[in-house]
Scaffold this active site. Sequence first.
Site, mmCIF file in Angstrom:
data_model
loop_
_atom_site.group_PDB
_atom_site.id
_atom_site.type_symbol
_atom_site.label_atom_id
_atom_site.label_comp_id
_atom_site.label_asym_id
_atom_site.label_seq_id
_atom_site.Cartn_x
_atom_site.Cartn_y
_atom_site.Cartn_z
ATOM 1 N N CYS A 138 0.856 -1.193 0.000
ATOM 2 C CA CYS A 138 0.000 0.000 0.000
ATOM 3 C C CYS A 138 0.890 1.241 0.000
ATOM 4 C CB CYS A 138 -0.917 0.000 1.221
ATOM 5 S SG CYS A 138 -1.757 1.578 1.459
ATOM 6 N N ASN B 47 -13.323 9.549 -1.795
ATOM 7 C CA ASN B 47 -13.804 8.600 -2.796
ATOM 8 C C ASN B 47 -13.747 7.180 -2.225
ATOM 9 O OD1 ASN B 47 -14.078 10.639 -4.791
ATOM 10 N ND2 ASN B 47 -11.868 10.587 -5.136
ATOM 11 N N HIS C 4 -6.388 2.988 0.397
ATOM 12 C CA HIS C 4 -6.124 3.316 1.806
ATOM 13 C C HIS C 4 -6.970 4.561 2.052
ATOM 14 C CE1 HIS C 4 -3.120 3.666 5.337
ATOM 15 N NE2 HIS C 4 -3.959 4.688 5.477
ATOM 16 N N HIS D 30 -3.977 0.783 8.253
ATOM 17 C CA HIS D 30 -4.559 0.493 6.946
ATOM 18 C C HIS D 30 -6.060 0.222 7.067
ATOM 19 C CE1 HIS D 30 -4.443 -0.355 2.696
ATOM 20 N NE2 HIS D 30 -5.375 -1.259 2.974
ATOM 21 N N HIS E 126 -9.362 14.097 0.675
ATOM 22 C CA HIS E 126 -8.721 15.201 -0.041
ATOM 23 C C HIS E 126 -9.156 16.511 0.618
ATOM 24 C CE1 HIS E 126 -7.817 12.793 -3.810
ATOM 25 N NE2 HIS E 126 -8.763 12.056 -3.280
ATOM 26 N N ASP F 113 -0.811 16.113 -2.100
ATOM 27 C CA ASP F 113 -1.158 15.183 -3.177
ATOM 28 C C ASP F 113 -0.121 15.292 -4.292
ATOM 29 O OD1 ASP F 113 -4.088 13.735 -4.134
ATOM 30 O OD2 ASP F 113 -2.603 14.177 -5.681
ATOM 31 N N CYS G 85 0.554 3.411 3.128
ATOM 32 C CA CYS G 85 1.232 2.803 4.291
ATOM 33 C C CYS G 85 2.736 3.071 4.194
ATOM 34 C CB CYS G 85 0.965 1.305 4.355
ATOM 35 S SG CYS G 85 -0.690 0.890 4.943
ATOM 36 N N HIS H 125 -8.606 7.870 2.529
ATOM 37 C CA HIS H 125 -7.984 9.204 2.519
ATOM 38 C C HIS H 125 -9.039 10.251 2.217
ATOM 39 C CE1 HIS H 125 -7.745 7.500 -1.541
ATOM 40 N NE2 HIS H 125 -7.916 8.734 -1.986
#
Length: 111
Positions: free
Chosen positions: A3, A84, A95, A45, A99, A29, A6, A97
């Site tokens: 990942c 998303n 993983h 994770h 934004h 990003d 990770c 997240h």
Amino acid sequence: MDCIFCKIIQKEIKSEIIFEDDLTLCFKDLKPVSPVHLLIVPKIHITSLFEVDKNNSHYISKIFENIPKISMDICENGFRVVNNNGEDALQSVEHLHFHILGGRQLGWPPC
Ligand code: DGP
């Protein structure tokens, strides 16, 4: 586990870290779509919100405690949080997240 986030958390892969605490990591990003484009992730994770439950939801509350602290100074005119989940939402990194987007006027609806 292979990942990418990770590996960023473990500092095996470099990223521009903006903020870090015991439960969360916030970094820039790689492919920004706005002047401010950060990602904030749990330091364990979790694949997506589909996996959030009472055992790990403290990571999510910490993320949402940190988002305004991080965004206040750099997005004083406002910001958007995008998350998303799964195929239909075009989640590309598995993983969890969030934004943080800002630094310009954002369009709506986002599709
Ligand atoms: P999403 O489509 O919601 O899964 O967005 C994943 C985001 O992760 C995408 O905007 C690009 C970003 N990203 C992918 N790989 C890396 C990486 O290695 N480093 C950083 N900083 N961001 C990455």
